[in-house]
Write an enzyme that holds these catalytic residues in place. Sequence first.
Site, PDB file in Angstrom:
ATOM      1  N   HIS A   1      -6.484  19.905  22.613  1.00  0.00           N
ATOM      2  CA  HIS A   1      -5.179  19.706  23.230  1.00  0.00           C
ATOM      3  C   HIS A   1      -4.837  18.248  22.966  1.00  0.00           C
ATOM      4  O   HIS A   1      -5.423  17.342  23.558  1.00  0.00           O
ATOM      5  CB  HIS A   1      -5.229  20.016  24.728  1.00  0.00           C
ATOM      6  CG  HIS A   1      -5.443  21.465  25.027  1.00  0.00           C
ATOM      7  ND1 HIS A   1      -4.399  22.334  25.253  1.00  0.00           N
ATOM      8  CD2 HIS A   1      -6.574  22.211  25.097  1.00  0.00           C
ATOM      9  CE1 HIS A   1      -4.874  23.544  25.466  1.00  0.00           C
ATOM     10  NE2 HIS A   1      -6.197  23.498  25.375  1.00  0.00           N
TER      11      HIS A   1
ATOM     12  N   ASP B   1       0.821  -1.206   0.000  1.00  0.00           N
ATOM     13  CA  ASP B   1       0.000   0.000   0.000  1.00  0.00           C
ATOM     14  C   ASP B   1       0.861   1.265   0.000  1.00  0.00           C
ATOM     15  O   ASP B   1       0.541   2.246  -0.671  1.00  0.00           O
ATOM     16  CB  ASP B   1      -0.926   0.006   1.213  1.00  0.00           C
ATOM     17  CG  ASP B   1      -2.132  -0.899   1.029  1.00  0.00           C
ATOM     18  OD1 ASP B   1      -2.242  -1.534  -0.039  1.00  0.00           O
ATOM     19  OD2 ASP B   1      -2.968  -0.981   1.952  1.00  0.00           O
TER      20      ASP B   1
ATOM     21  N   TYR C   1      -3.643   5.290   9.672  1.00  0.00           N
ATOM     22  CA  TYR C   1      -3.327   5.958  10.933  1.00  0.00           C
ATOM     23  C   TYR C   1      -4.593   6.423  11.644  1.00  0.00           C
ATOM     24  O   TYR C   1      -4.701   6.355  12.871  1.00  0.00           O
ATOM     25  CB  TYR C   1      -2.397   7.138  10.633  1.00  0.00           C
ATOM     26  CG  TYR C   1      -1.755   7.794  11.826  1.00  0.00           C
ATOM     27  CD1 TYR C   1      -1.711   7.178  13.075  1.00  0.00           C
ATOM     28  CD2 TYR C   1      -1.152   9.046  11.705  1.00  0.00           C
ATOM     29  CE1 TYR C   1      -1.098   7.793  14.155  1.00  0.00           C
ATOM     30  CE2 TYR C   1      -0.536   9.668  12.774  1.00  0.00           C
ATOM     31  CZ  TYR C   1      -0.519   9.032  13.999  1.00  0.00           C
ATOM     32  OH  TYR C   1       0.089   9.651  15.066  1.00  0.00           O
TER      33      TYR C   1
END
EC number: 2.7.1.23
Length: 283
Positions: free
Chosen positions: A165, A66, A180
Amino acid sequence: MKHFVVIANAYKDRDFALTNKIVAYIEQKGGTAKGLMSNVEAISDNEFELEDIPQDTQCILVLGGDGTLIRAATRVETLEIPLMGVNLGTLGYLCEVEEATVFDAIDSLMADKYMTEDRIMLIGHKRGSETSRVALNDIVIHRKGNLQILSLNVYVNGEFLNNYHADGIIVATPTGSTGYSMSAGGPIVDPKGDMILLTPNNAHNLTSKSIVLSGDDEIEIEILSRREQNDELACVSYDGDTTAELAVGDRFVISRAANHTKICKLHQRSFLEILRKKMGNYS
């Protein structure tokens, strides 16, 4: 189709062994083929150039995995030539063909027995800069250096969305939803969809969740200061390749790219079938 380019991962097809076999096979069947090299590094002196690809090329066969296909896709995105991935690695969502079936796949391509899927891409640039770059999987804003979280304001179409944050923000395509973004808790979506996924990475908040946005939306991420020194630095990564730094006050804009990546498909397997097969190998 009869005119091919074969792009091989230099580390997975050493000495061009498989590439040379494929080129010879295509030429034996009356077609044309040219072998090119792709390195693991997205930026390399040995990486192929667009000028290396003949103008009559009808399909690009990508040998590797990939990652190799993603690098090739972003490099040739302006040409809009269909790509087919040949998996020489492990887990491959984009690569339908394995080494053992590559010659059968070539037969199907040369007999015009294939379909193409359009996959959206992202384009990103720093506000005020004319330099931009595309990504097929994701664009990630993440911290640099010290182990400290970033403070990020996120705007969608100019409207304030939220302050995060976090270690960073992952902006992913449907194709990148199994990469991811998934590891950070983002949703898995059909790769043919027209949407943009926004996922905070390790947010310092119990209620921060991924958000699914329209493919027409424009996302702007502002780097804020959490320290008196105003010395926080963030990095921008396109499909895992870090290419730029952002400082406090910088704004980075991400939207859908004008061009699509076209993926050749030989079988009408559903996304769910592919997902079950790939995820089942690692359950």
